[in-house]
Write an enzyme that holds these catalytic residues in place. Structure first.
Site, PDB file in Angstrom:
ATOM      1  N   ASP A   1       0.786  14.471  16.016  1.00 35.55           N
ATOM      2  CA  ASP A   1       1.209  14.247  14.628  1.00 35.55           C
ATOM      3  C   ASP A   1       0.017  14.392  13.685  1.00 35.55           C
ATOM      4  O   ASP A   1      -0.151  13.597  12.760  1.00 35.55           O
ATOM      5  CB  ASP A   1       1.856  12.862  14.500  1.00 35.55           C
ATOM      6  CG  ASP A   1       2.872  12.816  13.364  1.00 35.55           C
ATOM      7  OD1 ASP A   1       3.225  13.891  12.835  1.00 35.55           O
ATOM      8  OD2 ASP A   1       3.309  11.711  12.998  1.00 35.55           O
TER       9      ASP A   1
ATOM     10  N   GLU B   1       4.610   3.293   1.992  1.00 34.63           N
ATOM     11  CA  GLU B   1       5.609   3.231   3.059  1.00 34.63           C
ATOM     12  C   GLU B   1       5.835   4.604   3.650  1.00 34.63           C
ATOM     13  O   GLU B   1       6.039   5.579   2.923  1.00 34.63           O
ATOM     14  CB  GLU B   1       6.932   2.681   2.502  1.00 34.63           C
ATOM     15  CG  GLU B   1       7.973   2.493   3.578  1.00 34.63           C
ATOM     16  CD  GLU B   1       9.221   1.778   3.078  1.00 34.63           C
ATOM     17  OE1 GLU B   1       9.250   1.383   1.890  1.00 34.63           O
ATOM     18  OE2 GLU B   1      10.153   1.617   3.871  1.00 34.63           O
ATOM     19  N   GLY B   2       5.782   4.686   4.954  1.00 31.25           N
ATOM     20  CA  GLY B   2       6.080   5.943   5.642  1.00 31.25           C
ATOM     21  C   GLY B   2       7.340   5.778   6.458  1.00 31.25           C
ATOM     22  O   GLY B   2       8.159   4.902   6.191  1.00 31.25           O
TER      23      GLY B   2
ATOM     24  N   LEU C   1       0.813  -1.223   0.000  1.00 30.84           N
ATOM     25  CA  LEU C   1       0.000   0.000   0.000  1.00 30.84           C
ATOM     26  C   LEU C   1       0.842   1.266   0.000  1.00 30.84           C
ATOM     27  O   LEU C   1       0.432   2.297  -0.520  1.00 30.84           O
ATOM     28  CB  LEU C   1      -0.905   0.027   1.244  1.00 30.84           C
ATOM     29  CG  LEU C   1      -2.015  -1.017   1.315  1.00 30.84           C
ATOM     30  CD1 LEU C   1      -2.691  -0.972   2.681  1.00 30.84           C
ATOM     31  CD2 LEU C   1      -3.033  -0.789   0.206  1.00 30.84           C
TER      32      LEU C   1
ATOM     33  N   PHE D   1       7.727   4.625   9.390  1.00 31.25           N
ATOM     34  CA  PHE D   1       7.761   3.418  10.217  1.00 31.25           C
ATOM     35  C   PHE D   1       8.241   2.208   9.430  1.00 31.25           C
ATOM     36  O   PHE D   1       9.050   1.422   9.911  1.00 31.25           O
ATOM     37  CB  PHE D   1       6.345   3.172  10.769  1.00 31.25           C
ATOM     38  CG  PHE D   1       6.257   2.070  11.789  1.00 31.25           C
ATOM     39  CD1 PHE D   1       6.473   2.324  13.142  1.00 31.25           C
ATOM     40  CD2 PHE D   1       5.940   0.774  11.408  1.00 31.25           C
ATOM     41  CE1 PHE D   1       6.383   1.308  14.088  1.00 31.25           C
ATOM     42  CE2 PHE D   1       5.848  -0.255  12.348  1.00 31.25           C
ATOM     43  CZ  PHE D   1       6.068   0.023  13.688  1.00 31.25           C
TER      44      PHE D   1
HETATM   45  N1  LIG Z   1      -5.187   1.265   7.870  1.00 29.12           N
HETATM   46  C1  LIG Z   1      -4.807   1.570   6.628  1.00 29.12           C
HETATM   47  N2  LIG Z   1      -5.617   1.315   5.569  1.00 29.12           N
HETATM   48  C2  LIG Z   1      -5.245   1.630   4.307  1.00 29.12           C
HETATM   49  N3  LIG Z   1      -4.079   2.231   4.001  1.00 29.12           N
HETATM   50  C3  LIG Z   1      -3.235   2.512   4.999  1.00 29.12           C
HETATM   51  C4  LIG Z   1      -3.543   2.190   6.366  1.00 29.12           C
HETATM   52  N4  LIG Z   1      -2.510   2.614   7.141  1.00 29.12           N
HETATM   53  C5  LIG Z   1      -1.605   3.154   6.316  1.00 29.12           C
HETATM   54  N5  LIG Z   1      -2.030   3.100   5.031  1.00 29.12           N
HETATM   55  C6  LIG Z   1      -1.317   3.605   3.848  1.00 29.12           C
HETATM   56  O1  LIG Z   1       0.015   3.158   3.889  1.00 29.12           O
HETATM   57  C7  LIG Z   1       0.898   4.194   3.451  1.00 29.12           C
HETATM   58  C8  LIG Z   1       1.966   4.439   4.498  1.00 29.12           C
HETATM   59  O2  LIG Z   1       1.343   4.920   5.680  1.00 29.12           O
HETATM   60  P1  LIG Z   1       2.182   5.398   6.936  1.00 29.12           P
HETATM   61  O3  LIG Z   1       1.226   5.853   7.967  1.00 29.12           O
HETATM   62  O4  LIG Z   1       3.151   4.337   7.306  1.00 29.12           O
HETATM   63  O5  LIG Z   1       3.045   6.574   6.375  1.00 29.12           O
HETATM   64  P2  LIG Z   1       2.686   8.092   6.164  1.00 29.12           P
HETATM   65  O6  LIG Z   1       1.510   8.494   6.991  1.00 29.12           O
HETATM   66  O7  LIG Z   1       2.565   8.291   4.690  1.00 29.12           O
HETATM   67  O8  LIG Z   1       3.970   8.797   6.708  1.00 29.12           O
HETATM   68  P3  LIG Z   1       4.344   9.012   8.242  1.00 29.12           P
HETATM   69  O9  LIG Z   1       5.492   8.108   8.497  1.00 29.12           O
HETATM   70  O10 LIG Z   1       4.677  10.433   8.320  1.00 29.12           O
HETATM   71  O11 LIG Z   1       3.142   8.644   9.083  1.00 29.12           O
HETATM   72  C9  LIG Z   1       0.038   5.422   3.168  1.00 29.12           C
HETATM   73  O12 LIG Z   1      -0.231   5.492   1.790  1.00 29.12           O
HETATM   74  C10 LIG Z   1      -1.228   5.142   3.925  1.00 29.12           C
HETATM   75  O13 LIG Z   1      -2.334   5.758   3.356  1.00 29.12           O
END
Ligand SMILES: Nc1ncnc2c1ncn2[C@@H]1O[C@H](COP(=O)(O)OP(=O)(O)OP(=O)(O)O)[C@@H](O)[C@H]1O
Ligand SMILES: [Mg+2]
Length: 457
Positions: free
Chosen positions: A217, A95-96, A93, A98
């Site tokens: 955040d 990567e952020g 999906l 984490f």
């Molecule tokens: N519960 C979920 N359902 C669907 N998609 C998700 C879910 N959680 C995260 N994602 C998707 O996964 C990807 C990474 O999310 P993640 O929260 O790890 O990083 P981020 O929010 O983009 O960055 P950050 O590290 O600043 O939080 C994003 O595109 C997010 O929309």
């Protein structure tokens, strides 16, 4: 925590691919009763500090005991491989900071009583920026806080050095994807206000909890959207218990995301619920303008959204200039004025002048009743600059972490099965009900910079 060997998520996937038995193996029934954590007798919310040793080898057991009553499922790594089809790239999906996130599916074959549903599995990248502590903070907060505007944590995995979070799957992905993705239809005004209302209600819940929580955040990428655009807050790795007793604030190292963090928090490290209110104001401004909080592609005067737009929020004649052109004028004028005035207050430099979240929610509640939205046909505007991804523009956002690891640069990636650059009607659902993501992400977690452009930490 004693780390025996360092295995990255990539090697985990590789090992998985090399082990077809794991893919073929039928879902296992739980062998031990304690796999599903039992009821916690006390209503008192526990914090990370309540664990005797949050980094010890016995953590997994301690967590099970501490979070009894949360209905969280403790998954094994093997089970996660089954859930995500071995973290297959087709389920990727995004990567952020984490680590990578994969879509998967759980049902009661995996655990008796587990509702059949799609899930998002977030795997800690052991070479990445965030770590065990943020994982633990998230498990502790989301394991105990339940609300319709918070994403549901279904379970976690804590095996050797691996740390994973399993959430309910949010079909429309993040607000960031929906608002800034170039080739998607613009979010209609009423949807934007619904999202603002949902996210504000989530924050209100946190601030007004018996043991108040400061989220720290709040930003577009951490607001996830359900199929009907119900907003849910995700990512509790930076959340903090609010001040206790007569204390007015919590003192912390400055962490958060540049462009969203409140100025007084950046200056002093003093964290209050009003810091979240400021960040909410930034997101409200993003919803009004369709612009990112920080956008280095714009002229220097317009790079910082708050600096550029805030002076125009109170002047009804100037409001037109900052409203998102992709709305094509199809918004309630009265509603926009009220929302702009609200954003102005939330973005006050003096924290005391910012409204509390219950006031924010009630103002947004009223906005639903304004239906002076001009009728018009939907027209898709072809962008006249080369396609940029949702996350490309995040390269200049900064994020500060307690760990020195935070100083490393980091690359965000998104699904290779991301959206094809095609126009969709505002109501069109993506195939399979999923939200597709485009793009390469990078640099989100570069250190926060001060106003002069220098590195703060
Ligand atoms: N519960 C979920 N359902 C669907 N998609 C998700 C879910 N959680 C995260 N994602 C998707 O996964 C990807 C990474 O999310 P993640 O929260 O790890 O990083 P981020 O929010 O983009 O960055 P950050 O590290 O600043 O939080 C994003 O595109 C997010 O929309
Ligand atoms: Mg996030």
């Amino acid at each position: 925590m004693v780390v025996k060997k360092k295995i990255s998520w990539r090697s985990l996937v590789a090992s998985c691919l090399g082990d077809p038995d794991i893919i073929m193996a039928p879902p296992q029934k739980p062998k031990r009763k304690d796999d599903v954590i039992k009821k916690q007798s006390s209503f008192q919310r526990l914090s990370v500090l309540d664990l005797s040793n949050p980094s010890s080898n016995t953590l997994s057991e301690d967590l099970s005991i501490s979070l009894a009553g949360s209905d969280l499922h403790k998954f094994t790594l093997g089970e996660l491989k089954i859930i995500t089809q071995c973290f297959s790239s087709t389920n990727f999906l995004g990567e952020g900071g984490f680590g990578p996130v994969h879509k998967g599916f759980v049902d009661d074959k995996l655990r008796p009583g587990l509702k059949a549903q799609p899930v998002a599995v977030k795997l800690l990248d052991l070479e990445g920026l965030q770590g065990h502590r943020e994982w633990l903070t998230e498990v502790m907060f989301l394991g105990q806080l339940k609300h319709k505007n918070l994403v549901k944590l279904i379970g976690y995995c804590c095996e050797e050095e691996h740390r994973t979070l399993v959430y309910e799957f949010m079909p429309r992905g993040s607000l960031e994807n929906q608002l800034f993705r170039r080739y998607s239809a613009s979010l209609p005004w009423s949807t934007r206000m619904k999202i603002a209302h949902g996210a504000a209600t989530g924050l209100q819940f946190l601030h007004e909890a018996e043991n108040p929580v400061i989220y720290r955040d709040f930003k577009a990428s951490n607001i996830l959207l359900d199929s009907d655009y119900t907003a849910k807050l995700s990512d509790f790795g930076l959340a903090k218990d609010g001040p206790e007793g007569d204390d007015t604030h919590v003192s912390t190292r400055v962490m958060g995301t540049q462009g969203y963090a409140a100025p007084e928090y950046i200056m002093t490290g003093h964290l209050t619920a009003r810091s979240d209110v400021y960040s909410f104001g930034v997101v409200l401004l993003e919803l009004l303008t369709g612009r990112r909080s920080v956008d280095k592609k714009r002229s220097s005067r317009e790079q910082n959204l708050v600096d550029w737009a805030r002076p125009m929020l109170k002047d009804a004649r100037k409001l037109d200039r900052i409203m998102d052109p992709r709305l094509e004028g199809q918004y309630s004028e009265t509603g926009a004025k009220k929302a702009a005035a609200l954003a102005y207050l939330c973005l006050s430099h003096r924290p005391k002048n910012r409204p509390c979240m219950s006031t924010v929610v009630s103002i947004l509640d009223d906005l639903k009743d304004y239906n002076d939205i001009p009728m018009g046909t939907f027209t898709y505007t072809v962008p006249n600059t080369p396609e940029k991804s949702v996350s490309d523009n995040r390269e200049d956002e900064g994020r500060v972490r307690e760990s020195n690891k935070a100083r490393k640069s980091h690359h965000h990636r998104s699904s290779p099965t991301a959206n094809s650059p095609r126009t969709k009607s505002p109501t069109a659902k993506s195939p399979g009900g999923g939200n597709h993501r485009t793009t390469l992400r990078n640099g989100l977690n570069s250190p926060m910079r001060n106003e002069a452009g220098g590195e703060r930490y």
